[in-house]
Design a protein around this motif. Structure first.
Motif, short mmCIF file in Angstrom:
data_model
loop_
_atom_site.label_atom_id
_atom_site.label_comp_id
_atom_site.label_asym_id
_atom_site.label_seq_id
_atom_site.Cartn_x
_atom_site.Cartn_y
_atom_site.Cartn_z
N ARG A 38 -45.61 -55.14 -74.55
CA ARG A 38 -44.37 -54.69 -74.10
C ARG A 38 -43.62 -55.49 -72.87
O ARG A 38 -44.71 -56.16 -72.37
CB ARG A 38 -44.19 -53.32 -73.51
N GLN A 39 -42.41 -55.45 -73.00
CA GLN A 39 -41.79 -56.42 -72.04
C GLN A 39 -40.62 -55.63 -71.38
O GLN A 39 -39.58 -54.99 -71.97
CB GLN A 39 -41.16 -57.64 -72.48
N ARG A 45 -44.14 -60.28 -70.58
CA ARG A 45 -44.74 -59.56 -71.48
C ARG A 45 -46.01 -59.31 -71.59
O ARG A 45 -46.78 -60.21 -70.87
CB ARG A 45 -44.62 -60.32 -72.95
N TYR A 95 -43.59 -54.83 -78.87
CA TYR A 95 -43.80 -55.83 -79.87
C TYR A 95 -45.13 -55.68 -80.47
O TYR A 95 -45.85 -55.17 -79.74
CB TYR A 95 -43.61 -57.37 -79.28
N TYR A 116 -50.99 -66.34 -76.35
CA TYR A 116 -49.48 -66.20 -76.30
C TYR A 116 -48.90 -67.51 -77.10
O TYR A 116 -47.83 -67.34 -77.68
CB TYR A 116 -49.28 -65.95 -74.88
N TRP A 121 -43.52 -63.69 -82.36
CA TRP A 121 -42.99 -62.44 -82.24
C TRP A 121 -41.83 -61.97 -83.08
O TRP A 121 -40.97 -62.98 -83.61
CB TRP A 121 -42.60 -62.58 -80.70
#
Length: 131
Positions: A38-39, A45, A95, A116, A121
């Motif tokens: 989540r962001q 994020r 996400y 990452y 995404w």
């Protein structure tokens, strides 16, 4: 190529519940760990929870432990995130993503080592927890 579509977000009052869905396409999830991130506005994020499709191991960060539950459907094409007792600080775009090498189990402070830099995404789904 593995792709995801997130859905299920919305506006909910504090203390309420939502169930998010992460629908996969392109290839089998059998060898992957699928994770939710989540962001929040203005923040980085962060990882929230993960599920190893291979052995069912789950991982939750401290802030959501005992409130969120991750699971999947029998066909291994959808990974769900059931969120209970939602708080305003849970607000953000959620996400999902997958990786074939990252693995963790239990509860911890953060998603250490998540790649990452090689994560693709999707559009995410917006969760707003507010009165």
């Amino acid at each position: 190529q593995l792709q995801f579509v997130e859905s299920g977000g919305g506006l909910v009052q504090p203390g309420g519940s939502l169930r998010l869905s992460c629908t996969a396409s392109g290839r089998s999830l059998d060898d992957y760990t699928v994770a939710w991130f989540r962001q929040a506005p203005g923040k980085d994020r962060e990882g929230v929870s993960s599920l190893s499709i291979r052995d069912g191991a789950t991982y939750y960060v401290d802030s959501v432990n005992d409130r969120f539950e991750i699971d999947r459907d029998d066909a291994k094409t959808v990974v769900y995130l059931k969120m209970n007792n939602l708080r305003p600080e849970d607000t953000g775009v959620y996400y999902c993503a997958a990786d074939a090498r990252w693995y963790s189990a239990g509860v911890g402070p953060r998603f250490d080592g998540w790649p990452y830099d090689r994560t693709t995404w999707g559009k995410g789904t917006l969760v707003i927890v507010s009165t």
